[in-house]
Scaffold this active site. Sequence first.
Site, PDB file in Angstrom:
ATOM      1  N   LYS A  33      -8.239   3.831   1.686  1.00  0.00           N
ATOM      2  CA  LYS A  33      -7.352   4.981   1.535  1.00  0.00           C
ATOM      3  C   LYS A  33      -7.426   5.706   0.195  1.00  0.00           C
ATOM      4  CE  LYS A  33      -4.660   3.034   5.030  1.00  0.00           C
ATOM      5  NZ  LYS A  33      -5.653   1.919   4.991  1.00  0.00           N
ATOM      6  N   SER A  83     -13.064  27.632 -27.224  1.00  0.00           N
ATOM      7  CA  SER A  83     -13.237  26.444 -28.052  1.00  0.00           C
ATOM      8  C   SER A  83     -12.132  26.431 -29.104  1.00  0.00           C
ATOM      9  CB  SER A  83     -14.612  26.496 -28.719  1.00  0.00           C
ATOM     10  OG  SER A  83     -14.608  25.724 -29.902  1.00  0.00           O
ATOM     11  N   LYS A 115     -16.744  31.314 -28.550  1.00  0.00           N
ATOM     12  CA  LYS A 115     -17.135  30.629 -27.319  1.00  0.00           C
ATOM     13  C   LYS A 115     -16.336  31.034 -26.084  1.00  0.00           C
ATOM     14  CE  LYS A 115     -19.389  27.107 -27.174  1.00  0.00           C
ATOM     15  NZ  LYS A 115     -20.136  26.015 -27.519  1.00  0.00           N
ATOM     16  N   ASN A 149      -2.401  -2.795  12.856  1.00  0.00           N
ATOM     17  CA  ASN A 149      -3.853  -2.584  12.791  1.00  0.00           C
ATOM     18  C   ASN A 149      -4.296  -1.347  13.578  1.00  0.00           C
ATOM     19  OD1 ASN A 149      -3.702  -4.933  11.378  1.00  0.00           O
ATOM     20  ND2 ASN A 149      -4.788  -6.205  12.867  1.00  0.00           N
ATOM     21  N   SER A 201       0.818  -1.221   0.000  1.00  0.00           N
ATOM     22  CA  SER A 201       0.000   0.000   0.000  1.00  0.00           C
ATOM     23  C   SER A 201       0.848   1.266   0.000  1.00  0.00           C
ATOM     24  CB  SER A 201      -0.939  -0.003   1.211  1.00  0.00           C
ATOM     25  OG  SER A 201      -0.191  -0.190   2.405  1.00  0.00           O
ATOM     26  N   GLN A 227      -7.876  -1.856   3.745  1.00  0.00           N
ATOM     27  CA  GLN A 227      -6.818  -1.068   3.098  1.00  0.00           C
ATOM     28  C   GLN A 227      -7.387  -0.263   1.917  1.00  0.00           C
ATOM     29  OE1 GLN A 227      -2.704  -2.563   2.761  1.00  0.00           O
ATOM     30  NE2 GLN A 227      -3.105  -2.743   0.579  1.00  0.00           N
ATOM     31  N   THR A 229     -39.440  28.274  -9.626  1.00  0.00           N
ATOM     32  CA  THR A 229     -39.796  26.917  -9.212  1.00  0.00           C
ATOM     33  C   THR A 229     -40.051  26.190 -10.522  1.00  0.00           C
ATOM     34  OG1 THR A 229     -42.165  27.356  -9.081  1.00  0.00           O
ATOM     35  CG2 THR A 229     -40.924  27.693  -7.055  1.00  0.00           C
ATOM     36  N   HIS A 230     -39.699  24.931 -10.586  1.00  0.00           N
ATOM     37  CA  HIS A 230     -39.803  24.148 -11.841  1.00  0.00           C
ATOM     38  C   HIS A 230     -39.012  24.813 -12.971  1.00  0.00           C
ATOM     39  CE1 HIS A 230     -43.217  22.191  -9.774  1.00  0.00           C
ATOM     40  NE2 HIS A 230     -43.548  23.420  -9.454  1.00  0.00           N
ATOM     41  N   GLU A 246     -18.647  23.208 -14.956  1.00  0.00           N
ATOM     42  CA  GLU A 246     -18.995  21.882 -15.498  1.00  0.00           C
ATOM     43  C   GLU A 246     -18.152  20.785 -14.864  1.00  0.00           C
ATOM     44  OE1 GLU A 246     -18.686  22.240 -19.764  1.00  0.00           O
ATOM     45  OE2 GLU A 246     -20.214  23.803 -19.817  1.00  0.00           O
ATOM     46  N   TYR A 285      -9.945  -6.598  12.208  1.00  0.00           N
ATOM     47  CA  TYR A 285      -9.291  -6.079  11.011  1.00  0.00           C
ATOM     48  C   TYR A 285      -9.244  -7.131   9.905  1.00  0.00           C
ATOM     49  CZ  TYR A 285      -5.880  -4.207   7.787  1.00  0.00           C
ATOM     50  OH  TYR A 285      -5.283  -3.749   6.651  1.00  0.00           O
ATOM     51  N   ASN A 290     -16.574  29.218 -22.462  1.00  0.00           N
ATOM     52  CA  ASN A 290     -17.299  28.131 -21.801  1.00  0.00           C
ATOM     53  C   ASN A 290     -17.092  28.091 -20.286  1.00  0.00           C
ATOM     54  OD1 ASN A 290     -18.162  27.252 -24.331  1.00  0.00           O
ATOM     55  ND2 ASN A 290     -16.326  25.994 -24.603  1.00  0.00           N
TER      56      ASN A 290
HETATM   57  N1  ARG Z   1      -1.671  -1.298   4.852  1.00  0.00           N
HETATM   58  C1  ARG Z   1      -2.560  -1.768   5.837  1.00  0.00           C
HETATM   59  C2  ARG Z   1      -3.902  -1.015   5.751  1.00  0.00           C
HETATM   60  O1  ARG Z   1      -3.945  -0.057   5.056  1.00  0.00           O
HETATM   61  C3  ARG Z   1      -1.976  -1.578   7.178  1.00  0.00           C
HETATM   62  C4  ARG Z   1      -2.419  -2.568   8.205  1.00  0.00           C
HETATM   63  C5  ARG Z   1      -1.829  -3.876   7.930  1.00  0.00           C
HETATM   64  N2  ARG Z   1      -2.126  -4.849   8.900  1.00  0.00           N
HETATM   65  C6  ARG Z   1      -1.998  -6.118   8.618  1.00  0.00           C
HETATM   66  N3  ARG Z   1      -2.257  -6.950   9.549  1.00  0.00           N
HETATM   67  N4  ARG Z   1      -1.619  -6.529   7.453  1.00  0.00           N
HETATM   68  O2  ARG Z   1      -4.901  -1.376   6.315  1.00  0.00           O
END
Ligand code: ARG
Length: 458
Positions: free
Chosen positions: A325, A277, A283, A110, A23, A322, A155-156, A290, A317, A285
């Site tokens: 993130k 454009s 144009k 964890n 990760s 993971q 409205t509408h 948007e 856990y 824009n």
């Molecule tokens: N990279 C892991 C996560 O984002 C960290 C925790 C890892 N824990 C484990 N027991 N492998 O959750």
Amino acid sequence: MAQLWGGRFTKETDQLVYNFNASISFDKKFYKQDIIGSIAHVTMLAKQNILTEAEKEEIIEGLNSILSDVENGKLEITEEYEDIHSFVEANLIKRIGDAGKKLHTGRSRNDQVALDMKLYVRDEISETDELIKELLEALLVIMKEHTETFMPGFTHLQKAQPITLAHHIGAYFEMFKRDRLRMSDIYKRMNYCPLGSGALAGTTYPLDREYTASLLDFEGATRNSMDSVSDRDYVIELLSALSTVMMHLSRFSEEIIIWNTNEYRFVELDDAYSTGSSIMPQKKNPDIAELVRGKTGRVYGALMSILTTMKGIPLAYNKDMQEDKELTFDAIDTVKGCLALFTGMVKTMTFNKQVMEESAKGGFTNATDVADYLVNKGVPFRDAHSISGRLVLLCIEKNCTLDDLSLEEFKSEHALFEADIYEAISLFTCVNKRETLGAPGKRVMEQVISEYETYLSK
Ligand code: ARG
């Protein structure tokens, strides 16, 4: 491949498995939170005599040197480490040797990652809140300037009743004000420290969890170690609140896009916030609006994604988590970017007051006021409503506005119409007589504006 857990294994991890599992490519984003969390952890370990003062000093010095080297570019976070936690620990051991190997005493990745994510989210909540506040400040400037800029309220998407630009913008002020409240609610609810929960069942070391929590500015320590390592409610709450921010920005963008059309011409976007454009020279824009509208889908997607990821995870856990993130980072960065650009666009946008006012005069937006005029003279509202409706019909036949009708024409529908009808249905009167709290009337609008000023000064 630099792993923390080689002892039990007899074979190298397959490269593809390693890559799939790693990760670092995204959790490197919270190197700072990881180091700050570790410093608090060892400070607590020393207070509890689990580490010596000397070991603590050495570790903290090592961690601080890693932090500054990462920040000044001397130390690069590379993909040879599995995650940011391994990167920091391995580099610490490289720098200070054996004492570094004690950093992870009484801790698991964890509870460590649960902490890092909370610290990161907490920081980002504050930054997002600040950006929303800046948008509110820009909106208030517009409101103060335009308490007498008349425009049609819809409205509408049909012209309904006249309002002012201050009143229309004020609606968005309320929305973003609620968004800020949501940010602070989430912050309060999540602000409990998971560190010391271990892998799932706490630890046998005599940790002082409340102390660690106080070092990191948490309200206190969490109360169940299994929940602590597997709770991502605050991520879901944040993504939901961010989705709402985007929904507000998107609605506002949609209006700006409409107001900017050739047909409306209510607003003029600054050149710096519009694009041209490649083929059509004429144009200009509204791409920023948007894009903000478009990126809303991506933030909603993050919310759906994490909800789906979490729904089948047994305690405690599991590696699924993971996945929280990348999508959270992306959503936060998207919202922050949109808020900043949107504020810039709104600040530099100009309003065509004349066009807005002309538009408010059309569309019979004062038809309700014609009815109210009669009601004030004792005519029941339902009768007054149909009389006004018939006058509108007459105007449509004659292709004119209610203000253009002669007094005779008014009288032909009801004898109680007098010469003061014109004043009673003028744009100015229609707006400024609406003085119920929250309405566009100037007096009451100014009262609300002054409340907003106080609110923003805090
Ligand atoms: N990279 C892991 C996560 O984002 C960290 C925790 C890892 N824990 C484990 N027991 N492998 O959750």
